[in-house]
Design a protein around this motif. Sequence first.
Motif, PDB file in Angstrom:
ATOM      1  N   THR A 128      69.140  22.434  65.096  1.00  0.00           N
ATOM      2  CA  THR A 128      68.260  23.085  66.070  1.00  0.00           C
ATOM      3  C   THR A 128      66.990  23.583  65.392  1.00  0.00           C
TER       4      THR A 128
ATOM      5  N   ARG B  23      69.735  23.421  74.306  1.00  0.00           N
ATOM      6  CA  ARG B  23      70.285  24.094  73.120  1.00  0.00           C
ATOM      7  C   ARG B  23      70.009  25.601  73.082  1.00  0.00           C
ATOM      8  N   ASP B  24      68.791  25.983  73.493  1.00  0.00           N
ATOM      9  CA  ASP B  24      68.407  27.397  73.330  1.00  0.00           C
ATOM     10  C   ASP B  24      67.339  27.726  74.370  1.00  0.00           C
TER      11      ASP B  24
ATOM     12  N   GLU C 274      66.029  30.551  75.407  1.00  0.00           N
ATOM     13  CA  GLU C 274      65.006  31.519  74.993  1.00  0.00           C
ATOM     14  C   GLU C 274      63.948  30.852  74.120  1.00  0.00           C
ATOM     15  N   GLU C 275      64.374  29.997  73.220  1.00  0.00           N
ATOM     16  CA  GLU C 275      63.419  29.290  72.352  1.00  0.00           C
ATOM     17  C   GLU C 275      62.604  28.282  73.157  1.00  0.00           C
ATOM     18  N   TYR C 276      63.250  27.669  74.139  1.00  0.00           N
ATOM     19  CA  TYR C 276      62.540  26.743  75.029  1.00  0.00           C
ATOM     20  C   TYR C 276      61.396  27.458  75.754  1.00  0.00           C
TER      21      TYR C 276
END
Length: 355
Positions: A127, A281-282, A284-286
Amino acid sequence: MKMTLKQGIALSIIPQLLVVNLLKTRPDWVESLYSNGLYLWLSKISRIILGWIPFSLGDLLYVAAILLVIRFFILKGHLFFNATRKFFTEVFAMFSIAYLIFHLAWGMNYHRKQLHEFFDIDDEYTTQELIAFTERIIDRSNAIHLELVANESVKVEMPFTKWEVLNGTQNGYKNLARAYPLLTYDHSSIKMSTLSLPLTFMGYSGYLNPFTNEAQVNYKMPIYKFPTTVAHEQAHQLGFAAENEANFIGYLATINNDDPYYKYSGYTFALRYCLGEMYRRDLEEYQRLSERINEGIKKNYREVTAFWRSYENPAEPIFKKSFDTYLKANSQEKGIESYSYIVALLVNYYEDHNL
């Protein structure tokens, strides 16, 4: 009882299935003998013979095939009840011929080596590697976007006709072939599909006709998507059957084009796949990464999304499920979901190359 020719053709499906299933286990044989051997000649001959025709002969063949199947069931459907053996002999004879032509003309490419082996790169990534790569491709997409429109909130409008794009993608392949001779693309056979409206309702941007080696492009979709779609179908013509692999090669062909509009289409195409994988996958990161993207790029994305939504219909999932089943039957284990493999190719390719 003496076997008739039609019965022999029908029964030939058995050795064909055995041979294809054997070759599935030997991708090195398929790669050397077929994909880099017989197929190169067959595909080139097909494109030379049919490439100059302005309309899609393959589309007409599909329509003719559908009509012939309907005619068959009208004229001989009664055999299913009155002469069952004869009915199935007729059906399997037709299927056997189509199966043979499909695999000889193109279909064996499904069983060649995977593309990460061709580029000698890994097919796994973390990731954190995905985040780092996505940040880099956002920066590149934003920069090219501003080169073209000089305003981060304005979407890019392609200054070409769709017919011009059909020919323009070959420049990218010409440049790409200097590093990878196997990706040399000549004798173009790219067509605007006469079946574009049905394709749109089915949710498809284009397709390769495996029997004629003509690349079909859905002319109804927004021109912003044309460069990557055309390059994707050309990758199929070069023998890369897997959808994810054709996506990656199509991406490389567009970003290696001399024209910045093609580069923009290619970079933002790859970016969307990275964002999709990041979303899975994530979340918040997206969201953090999405905020970094120029608003004009998002407008191009929304333009494409709005187009496909305007044609959504109850039958579309059925067509997508059918295509998913078709892919799985041809060694694409994850079916439509295997498209995400392009992200692994992107991340690992740029471990050895500058973005």
